[in-house]
Scaffold this active site. Structure first.
Site, PDB file in Angstrom:
ATOM      1  NE  ARG A 140      49.780  20.255  29.631  1.00  0.00           N
ATOM      2  CZ  ARG A 140      48.921  19.984  28.664  1.00  0.00           C
ATOM      3  NH1 ARG A 140      48.697  18.743  28.266  1.00  0.00           N
ATOM      4  NH2 ARG A 140      48.229  20.948  28.105  1.00  0.00           N
ATOM      5  CG  ASP A 170      40.698  31.680  35.202  1.00  0.00           C
ATOM      6  OD1 ASP A 170      40.263  31.396  34.076  1.00  0.00           O
ATOM      7  OD2 ASP A 170      41.826  31.364  35.610  1.00  0.00           O
ATOM      8  NE  ARG A 198      44.893  26.534  41.639  1.00  0.00           N
ATOM      9  CZ  ARG A 198      46.044  26.436  40.953  1.00  0.00           C
ATOM     10  NH1 ARG A 198      47.132  27.050  41.378  1.00  0.00           N
ATOM     11  NH2 ARG A 198      46.112  25.704  39.862  1.00  0.00           N
ATOM     12  CE  LYS A 241      46.199  27.075  31.652  1.00  0.00           C
ATOM     13  NZ  LYS A 241      46.040  25.766  32.341  1.00  0.00           N
ATOM     14  CB  CYS A 247      44.357  34.923  43.187  1.00  0.00           C
ATOM     15  SG  CYS A 247      44.812  33.181  43.289  1.00  0.00           S
ATOM     16  CB  CYS A 287      47.231  38.359  42.652  1.00  0.00           C
ATOM     17  SG  CYS A 287      48.988  37.909  42.578  1.00  0.00           S
ATOM     18  CG  ASP A 332      41.830  27.159  32.441  1.00  0.00           C
ATOM     19  OD1 ASP A 332      41.182  26.122  32.155  1.00  0.00           O
ATOM     20  OD2 ASP A 332      42.947  27.143  32.972  1.00  0.00           O
ATOM     21  CB  CYS A 354      51.030  33.552  47.424  1.00  0.00           C
ATOM     22  SG  CYS A 354      50.144  32.311  46.483  1.00  0.00           S
ATOM     23  NE  ARG A 373      42.322  21.975  33.592  1.00  0.00           N
ATOM     24  CZ  ARG A 373      41.544  22.533  34.519  1.00  0.00           C
ATOM     25  NH1 ARG A 373      40.256  22.360  34.497  1.00  0.00           N
ATOM     26  NH2 ARG A 373      42.074  23.284  35.455  1.00  0.00           N
ATOM     27  CE1 TYR A 374      44.176  20.686  28.944  1.00  0.00           C
ATOM     28  CE2 TYR A 374      45.489  21.406  30.813  1.00  0.00           C
ATOM     29  CZ  TYR A 374      44.585  21.681  29.806  1.00  0.00           C
ATOM     30  OH  TYR A 374      44.105  22.954  29.677  1.00  0.00           O
TER      31      TYR A 374
END
Ligand SMILES: *Cc1c(COP(=O)(O)O)cnc(C)c1O
Ligand code: SF4
Length: 360
Positions: A105, A281, A123, A325, A121, A118, A318, A114, A101-102
């Protein structure tokens, strides 16, 4: 509706198992019998895992630990603004496993497993126990992309939780990234020391030893997650890499100045510098965790001056659709054209400051 509070016996990790199904949650008295079928429908759609260390922290059905990890029937309801890929990771993925995205990075997601799932989450439509381990061919394609893009300076391993890889595989990936000349910084995002602190082993620590600077970003949302076991695991990790904290602002978990203060203090005490506090999100079925941004700003404003500046994270959103972000922290500064500026102190009182060369 939440089940009535279930008080569990004194915790013991002996013979304890990670809970992954509705029936296991029922047996562990984490859901009431009349919710079993609805929770089974949630389990058919979203991964569940509650490892022993977190089970033992649950005191009742609506405490900050249960809220984060015990599935809820509201997850079956998708609000109009919620989407499967809220921050457009997929659209920004040039090669499987990479999100770019950036300019400088990129994310590398070697797996989507995981240690705990959560319920909020972002994702959640992608992560799961059988998901997303990149094949060696796919990993090679990802490495080729990272080598070819010389504008990249930092690679962020995320997923899933990269520390769920075997130490051998994790070490191999970090060595490849370490050897790419234009990469200056490595980062790993993890929930592992909180969820399964007993799995922070010497082999895992060894895999994290890199030539280039490595930062570890630790996901935690409530002070209760910092148990003696997780603090011991974090102390080990802190010998290998500096620790950053990442949290999500969550209703019923950390949405008061007191709960947020306790979380941030627990992070500092565990050698973690709080880095980001994320606005939730809009992933499907997560509306029960939503905290309005104005409330988040008020919580942070209440903490300014009350706790060490070291403990204050950047509050970020985000932007839906993949626009990145942006900080959404409370403003203390207002431009007054022709008169310099007005700043608000931590009690909200205005003060004039000269912010231009004085004439004459
Ligand atoms: C959050 C994120 C990063 C890291 O952003 P920082 O502000 O450097 O922490 C990088 N890439 C993607 C796609 C992200 O979502
Ligand atoms: S640990 Fe991170 S990626 Fe895994 S379920 Fe929780 S929020 Fe999602």
């Amino acid at each position: 509706m939440l089940a009535s509070a279930t008080i569990r016996d004194a915790p013991t990790l002996r013979n304890a198992q990670t809970l992954r199904e509705a029936d296991a949650l029922l047996d562990a008295a984490l859901i009431a019998p009349d919710r079993r079928d609805a929770i089974a429908r949630v389990a058919a759609r979203y991964a569940i895992a509650i490892p022993p260390a977190l089970q033992s922290l649950i005191e009742h059905a609506d405490d900050p630990i249960a809220r984060q990890f015990v599935p809820h029937e509201d997850e079956l309801v998708t609000a109009p603004h919620e989407t499967a890929d809220p921050i457009a990771d997929e659209a920004l993925s040039p090669v499987r496993g990479i999100v770019h995205r950036y300019k400088d990075r990129a994310l590398l997601k070697p797996l989507l497993v995981c240690p705990v799932y959560c319920r909020f989450c972002f994702r959640r439509e992608q992560v799961g126990p059988d998901g997303g381990l990149l094949s060696s061919t796919e990993l090679e394609a990802a490495y080729a992309y990272l080598r070819a893009h010389t504008e990249l300076r930092e690679i962020i391993l995320t997923g899933g939780d990269p520390l769920m890889l075997s130490p051998r595989r994790l070490g191999a990936i970090l060595q490849v990234l370490d050897a790419i000349p234009h990469i200056e910084t490595l980062r790993v995002h993890t929930r592992l020391p909180i969820a399964t602190p007993e799995t922070v082993t010497p082999d895992l620590l060894g895999a994290l030893r890199t030539e280039k600077p490595l930062w570890l970003a630790i996901h935690a949302n409530s002070a209760r997650e910092f148990t003696p076991a997780s603090r011991a695991a974090l102390a080990q990790l802190a010998r290998v890499a500096p620790l950053l904290g990442q949290s999500v602002l969550l209703a019923g978990v950390n949405d008061s100045p007191e709960a947020m203060e306790a979380l941030l203090r627990a992070m500092l005490a565990a050698r973690i510098k709080p880095y980001y506090l994320h606005q939730l999100d809009a992933a499907p079925g997560t509306a029960r965790f939503h905290v309005p941004i104005e409330r988040g700003r008020a919580i942070l404003a209440a903490l300014r001056g009350r706790i060490s500046g070291l403990a204050i994270p950047a509050y970020v959103l985000d932007i839906p659709g993949g626009h990145g972000k942006v900080p959404i922290a409370p403003d203390h500064w207002r431009n007054d054209p022709g008169h310099g500026a007005t700043v608000l102190d931590r009690d909200g009182n205005p003060h004039q400051v000269a912010d231009q060369p004085r004439s004459g």
